[in-house]
Design a protein around this motif. Sequence first.
Motif, PDB file in Angstrom:
ATOM      1  N   SER A   7      -3.356  -1.510  -6.089  1.00 33.87           N
ATOM      2  CA  SER A   7      -2.568  -2.749  -6.102  1.00 33.87           C
ATOM      3  C   SER A   7      -1.100  -2.447  -6.289  1.00 33.87           C
ATOM      4  O   SER A   7      -0.721  -1.655  -7.167  1.00 33.87           O
ATOM      5  N   ALA A   8      -0.243  -3.090  -5.504  1.00 34.40           N
ATOM      6  CA  ALA A   8       1.203  -2.929  -5.671  1.00 34.40           C
ATOM      7  C   ALA A   8       1.669  -3.471  -7.005  1.00 34.40           C
ATOM      8  O   ALA A   8       2.661  -2.995  -7.576  1.00 34.40           O
ATOM      9  N   ASP A   9       0.961  -4.458  -7.547  1.00 34.24           N
ATOM     10  CA  ASP A   9       1.341  -5.026  -8.841  1.00 34.24           C
ATOM     11  C   ASP A   9       1.224  -4.000  -9.958  1.00 34.24           C
ATOM     12  O   ASP A   9       1.910  -4.109 -10.978  1.00 34.24           O
ATOM     13  N   GLN A  10       0.321  -3.026  -9.793  1.00 35.75           N
ATOM     14  CA  GLN A  10       0.096  -2.024 -10.826  1.00 35.75           C
ATOM     15  C   GLN A  10       0.878  -0.735 -10.574  1.00 35.75           C
ATOM     16  O   GLN A  10       0.753   0.228 -11.307  1.00 35.75           O
ATOM     17  N   LEU A  11       1.687  -0.725  -9.516  1.00 39.99           N
ATOM     18  CA  LEU A  11       2.374   0.493  -9.109  1.00 39.99           C
ATOM     19  C   LEU A  11       3.510   0.833 -10.067  1.00 39.99           C
ATOM     20  O   LEU A  11       4.303  -0.017 -10.447  1.00 39.99           O
ATOM     21  N   GLN A  12       3.576   2.109 -10.466  1.00 40.70           N
ATOM     22  CA  GLN A  12       4.707   2.638 -11.215  1.00 40.70           C
ATOM     23  C   GLN A  12       5.451   3.637 -10.330  1.00 40.70           C
ATOM     24  O   GLN A  12       4.917   4.115  -9.337  1.00 40.70           O
ATOM     25  N   ILE A  13       6.658   3.969 -10.730  1.00 38.72           N
ATOM     26  CA  ILE A  13       7.422   4.925  -9.920  1.00 38.72           C
ATOM     27  C   ILE A  13       7.011   6.357 -10.221  1.00 38.72           C
ATOM     28  O   ILE A  13       7.369   7.278  -9.481  1.00 38.72           O
ATOM     29  N   MET A  14       6.238   6.579 -11.287  1.00 37.86           N
ATOM     30  CA  MET A  14       5.801   7.921 -11.661  1.00 37.86           C
ATOM     31  C   MET A  14       4.569   7.824 -12.538  1.00 37.86           C
ATOM     32  O   MET A  14       4.284   6.785 -13.148  1.00 37.86           O
ATOM     33  N   TYR A  15       3.828   8.932 -12.584  1.00 43.91           N
ATOM     34  CA  TYR A  15       2.589   9.004 -13.362  1.00 43.91           C
ATOM     35  C   TYR A  15       2.466  10.384 -13.996  1.00 43.91           C
ATOM     36  O   TYR A  15       3.119  11.354 -13.557  1.00 43.91           O
ATOM     37  N   GLY A  16       1.596  10.457 -15.014  1.00 44.95           N
ATOM     38  CA  GLY A  16       1.205  11.762 -15.524  1.00 44.95           C
ATOM     39  C   GLY A  16       0.417  12.511 -14.472  1.00 44.95           C
ATOM     40  O   GLY A  16      -0.039  11.933 -13.478  1.00 44.95           O
ATOM     41  N   MET A  17       0.213  13.784 -14.679  1.00 44.80           N
ATOM     42  CA  MET A  17      -0.430  14.612 -13.671  1.00 44.80           C
ATOM     43  C   MET A  17      -1.903  14.270 -13.472  1.00 44.80           C
ATOM     44  O   MET A  17      -2.530  14.718 -12.514  1.00 44.80           O
ATOM     45  N   GLY A  18      -2.443  13.472 -14.356  1.00 46.78           N
ATOM     46  CA  GLY A  18      -3.805  12.977 -14.171  1.00 46.78           C
ATOM     47  C   GLY A  18      -3.843  11.504 -13.803  1.00 46.78           C
ATOM     48  O   GLY A  18      -4.910  10.902 -13.744  1.00 46.78           O
ATOM     49  N   GLY A  19      -2.664  10.910 -13.579  1.00 53.23           N
ATOM     50  CA  GLY A  19      -2.587   9.482 -13.270  1.00 53.23           C
ATOM     51  C   GLY A  19      -2.259   8.628 -14.476  1.00 53.23           C
ATOM     52  O   GLY A  19      -2.297   7.396 -14.403  1.00 53.23           O
ATOM     53  N   GLU A  20      -1.923   9.260 -15.610  1.00 43.53           N
ATOM     54  CA  GLU A  20      -1.615   8.493 -16.820  1.00 43.53           C
ATOM     55  C   GLU A  20      -0.407   7.594 -16.600  1.00 43.53           C
ATOM     56  O   GLU A  20       0.577   7.997 -15.971  1.00 43.53           O
ATOM     57  N   ASP A  79     -10.231  -0.264   5.257  1.00 41.05           N
ATOM     58  CA  ASP A  79      -9.946  -1.613   4.767  1.00 41.05           C
ATOM     59  C   ASP A  79      -9.274  -1.590   3.400  1.00 41.05           C
ATOM     60  O   ASP A  79      -8.306  -2.329   3.158  1.00 41.05           O
ATOM     61  N   ASP A  80      -9.773  -0.744   2.486  1.00 45.33           N
ATOM     62  CA  ASP A  80      -9.206  -0.687   1.138  1.00 45.33           C
ATOM     63  C   ASP A  80      -7.757  -0.201   1.176  1.00 45.33           C
ATOM     64  O   ASP A  80      -6.881  -0.758   0.511  1.00 45.33           O
ATOM     65  N   TYR A  81      -7.518   0.835   1.946  1.00 48.49           N
ATOM     66  CA  TYR A  81      -6.168   1.389   2.012  1.00 48.49           C
ATOM     67  C   TYR A  81      -5.216   0.397   2.678  1.00 48.49           C
ATOM     68  O   TYR A  81      -4.062   0.245   2.251  1.00 48.49           O
ATOM     69  N   TRP A  82      -5.701  -0.321   3.692  1.00 45.55           N
ATOM     70  CA  TRP A  82      -4.835  -1.300   4.350  1.00 45.55           C
ATOM     71  C   TRP A  82      -4.466  -2.439   3.400  1.00 45.55           C
ATOM     72  O   TRP A  82      -3.316  -2.899   3.398  1.00 45.55           O
ATOM     73  N   ARG A  83      -5.404  -2.865   2.574  1.00 40.28           N
ATOM     74  CA  ARG A  83      -5.077  -3.910   1.596  1.00 40.28           C
ATOM     75  C   ARG A  83      -3.999  -3.418   0.632  1.00 40.28           C
ATOM     76  O   ARG A  83      -3.102  -4.172   0.255  1.00 40.28           O
ATOM     77  N   PHE A  84      -4.098  -2.155   0.239  1.00 41.70           N
ATOM     78  CA  PHE A  84      -3.080  -1.557  -0.642  1.00 41.70           C
ATOM     79  C   PHE A  84      -1.719  -1.547   0.052  1.00 41.70           C
ATOM     80  O   PHE A  84      -0.694  -1.937  -0.531  1.00 41.70           O
ATOM     81  N   LEU A  85      -1.700  -1.146   1.309  1.00 38.33           N
ATOM     82  CA  LEU A  85      -0.437  -1.111   2.054  1.00 38.33           C
ATOM     83  C   LEU A  85       0.135  -2.505   2.263  1.00 38.33           C
ATOM     84  O   LEU A  85       1.357  -2.712   2.188  1.00 38.33           O
ATOM     85  N   LEU A  86      -0.733  -3.480   2.542  1.00 40.08           N
ATOM     86  CA  LEU A  86      -0.276  -4.870   2.664  1.00 40.08           C
ATOM     87  C   LEU A  86       0.444  -5.314   1.401  1.00 40.08           C
ATOM     88  O   LEU A  86       1.510  -5.947   1.457  1.00 40.08           O
ATOM     89  N   ASP A  87      -0.141  -5.001   0.253  1.00 39.13           N
ATOM     90  CA  ASP A  87       0.460  -5.358  -1.030  1.00 39.13           C
ATOM     91  C   ASP A  87       1.849  -4.744  -1.175  1.00 39.13           C
ATOM     92  O   ASP A  87       2.797  -5.391  -1.635  1.00 39.13           O
TER      93      ASP A  87
END
Length: 607
Positions: A315-328, A382-390
């Motif tokens: 989700s774009a709403d949950q997107l951060q500009i950076m993450y920990g190396m495990g996704g933290e 489909d899942d990836y396209w929804r993410f890109l749409l967001d």
Amino acid sequence: MPRENQPYPPIADYALIGDSNSAALVSRSGSVDWCCIRRLDAGSCFGRLLDWEKGGYCAVTPAGEEWDVSRRYVESSLVLESTFKVPGGEARLYDFFAMPSSREEYPYRQLFRVLEGVRGHAEFSVGVFPRFDYGELDPWLRQEGVRLYSALGGDDGLLIYFDEELMKAGDHGLEATVTVHAGERVRLMVMSVPPERLDLRPPEVPEPEEIDRRLEETLGWWRGWTSRFRYRGIGGPGVLRSATVIKGLMNDLTGAVAAAATTSLPERPGGPLNWDYRYSWIRDSFFAVRSLAEIGFEEEADRFRRFIERSAAGSADQLQIMYGMGGERRLNEFVLENLEGYRGARPVRVGNAAAGQLQLDVYGELLELAWRWHRRGNSPDDDYWRFLLDIVDAAAERWREPDSGIWEVRDDPQHFVHSKVMCWAALDKGLRLAEECMRRAPERRWAKARQQIREAVESEGYDAERGVFTRSFESRELDAALLLLPRVGFVEHADERMVRTVQAVREELEQDGLLLRYRRKEGEEEGAFLACSFWLVECLAHQGRLEEARELFDRALVAGNDLGLFSEEYDPASGEALGNFPQALTHLSHIEAAIAISRHLPAGAGA
């Protein structure tokens, strides 16, 4: 005595070793002064790079005061070979993290140091002084068996083995003196093991022959990876070295790419521009995997694409500009008050508050990543396209907002031109993907927003008097990030506006053949930003100014160390590296600059 034996060697005196999870820096004197063995963004177990007295280290160093050293990476690996010449003999030291064929076979991270006599005899001092949690915690040192020790504290555990007898040095260290003759080897292992596992039953210690086999396995692993290298342009060995550095800064399990291996190495001697770069920025990581894909390493781009989609929970709403190396997601920034910092540069920071910033350019980078992945023959499910749409919707809705920009300014957000153009890129690539992949999208709304951004940039982000693009809507200042505008197709390199902008950036920001990011206030100056210098090379090459491009390319190469490693910044006056080291953004920009020059060289032109 060599300068590197004094406290705090120059940053460029260090070499990187890593296994695409862990990372360490080894000095020319044979000391591991920085090591995050559990994971690149975990607490250090050897960290005197940030405090010479408290940080801890692991040294295999000539015992006398008279010695000389040369070093290289073996083949195209991250196995470091240091050759020490002393009165009466010569010895080689191999430093590496094991890269076995199967992680299941060796589940724990292993740092090996293999000392081999070459001629005569050579005496070395060995010292292992672990300090956990960035030097905060002195370990509980226990003898587990013959020549075998464990170090425990908090959630850290190390198993330490040496071929010869190690003696306790106080309560928290081990040391020995060894002499190697021609043809002999002695081996040191530092292995990360969960402390609860050590408390139950330590893993079996490998036999000397097995350690030698792991050295060969590691070299074989790197041979296999570098066999995918597909580049025939100028400076091929250097380009491959930059690729291996980026691979060393990646996480093989998650697909994340760290911006650098270190924290708090100063951009300005003495501080306070000290930041933690051991995390995965969307921008830097996209640039990194894009450059790798261009020279044959395409798998890394797909793995990073999946990492971001997972980490943002799709989700774009949950997107951060950076993450920990495990996704933290929580990368809370705090200051380690007890550390003096590299050469007194304080504060020493862990974590990075930029994780909470708004940086609008990430939308464009993610769509550029998807577009390039598509052009390599893939289509979003489909899942990836929804993410890109967001993401594209977010760019359409938020492009008018001020943000912190590519340089992560910590004062008031601004309307940075680079950020606006990257929102334009998100919309542009979103529209192209929808068309080519026959996906449903609000194309009319996206096209309208794309046009609005172009009109805003060409009016508010353009100085009509000088005929150049500007750093932001609020100022007439310039910024080296403007050199990136042609990369996404917003403007052609040969467009007169871009030609004038490149020239103006060079005139205002060039310093002894290298570029600053932008002009800082008097008293707040920093070094030349090496990635920007390579961006300028790329622009000049695409504008047909090859002679200038080659000259500046060669000038930027001088800022690397003897192993071809680049820091974040460089002080032309002192010739010293500045900032975190080695820096992925510099290395990937080196690759892109070499590719740009090579594409415009006449057929058959040499390096």
